[in-house]
Design an enzyme around this catalytic site. Sequence first.
Site, short mmCIF file in Angstrom:
data_model
loop_
_atom_site.label_atom_id
_atom_site.label_comp_id
_atom_site.label_asym_id
_atom_site.label_seq_id
_atom_site.Cartn_x
_atom_site.Cartn_y
_atom_site.Cartn_z
N LYS A 1 -1.77 -1.36 -3.81
CA LYS A 1 -2.81 -0.35 -3.64
C LYS A 1 -2.19 1.01 -3.88
O LYS A 1 -1.31 1.45 -3.14
CB LYS A 1 -3.42 -0.42 -2.23
CG LYS A 1 -4.50 0.63 -1.98
CD LYS A 1 -5.03 0.57 -0.55
CE LYS A 1 -6.02 1.70 -0.29
NZ LYS A 1 -6.51 1.71 1.11
N TYR B 1 0.84 -1.19 0.00
CA TYR B 1 0.00 0.00 0.00
C TYR B 1 0.88 1.25 0.00
O TYR B 1 1.61 1.50 0.95
CB TYR B 1 -0.91 -0.03 1.23
CG TYR B 1 -1.83 1.15 1.43
CD1 TYR B 1 -2.12 2.05 0.41
CD2 TYR B 1 -2.45 1.35 2.66
CE1 TYR B 1 -2.97 3.11 0.60
CE2 TYR B 1 -3.31 2.41 2.87
CZ TYR B 1 -3.57 3.28 1.84
OH TYR B 1 -4.41 4.34 2.04
#
Length: 306
Positions: A164, A136
């Site tokens: 992400k 992420y």
Amino acid sequence: MTAIDFHGVFPAMCTPFHQDGSIDFETLRDDAQRLESAGVDGLVPVGSTGESATLSHDEHIEVVEAVIDAVDDVPVIAGSGSNNTKEALELSRRSAEAGADALLLISPYYNKPEQQGFIDHYTTLADAVDLPQIVYNVPSRTGQNIEPDTAAELASHPNIRAYKAASGDMNQISEIIERTRDEDFAVLSGDDGMTLPMLSVGGTGCISVSANIEPERTCAMVGAALSGDFERAQAIHHELGPLFRAMFVETNPIPVKEAMRIRGYGPAHLRSPLTRLSDEHLDHLRDVLATLETEDLEDEYAEAER
């Protein structure tokens, strides 16, 4: 390793609290079931939207367990990141033992590692925990960007299966998609307003804040794009645009928790140091939600091919 398909809509869940700050597990379970019934492709508890930074390790795992127990078939992706590799490893192992299907790992924040530090951190976790893992990247919160070279190197690890993207940089995101297309690797939007642009260049879905409020519409937008119907996806994107923007007028999850309260999905209580949405933004949020409620399109969206 558990197989999981990182295509579609994965709401970044809120952690509901009672007024005294304790976790409201009944509302948490109800929310997980509501989202599963809406047709989402997975649930993501205890991330940034879930106020993970304010949870103890035991509370963190209790939330993961409660969401897993509440749902039937939808996969649960547990946030388990930290700026301390040892702590991230402990949370990741405990999340795996609790039954999580995958892990979401925010990049180490505040201490701002160099790119080799990111590689070492994520490789340590991926070597130790046999679950699909999502890297992420959200430099606005962490203070450091995961560069495309680093993302491409991490994508070669068999347990690192997705990324992400919340950098706001479409050139960078597009490069990562280009460089990982030959891998079994997904790139997910972490910024609702960027979801459709990312899907247009090969993104696979989103980990979404707004999907807590409008799961059917979000699923319809993503489903239309993944099936190639960008005219329909664009129409829904613009319909949801005011909501996307309203969710970030103040620090996430302040606005989404207020929207959840207005919709009757749960309380807006936050743990300190976060505070309730200001009055100047509250009236606008009510207007945005009221506009979305004027059209009863849930059945149409629920039936959209995805």
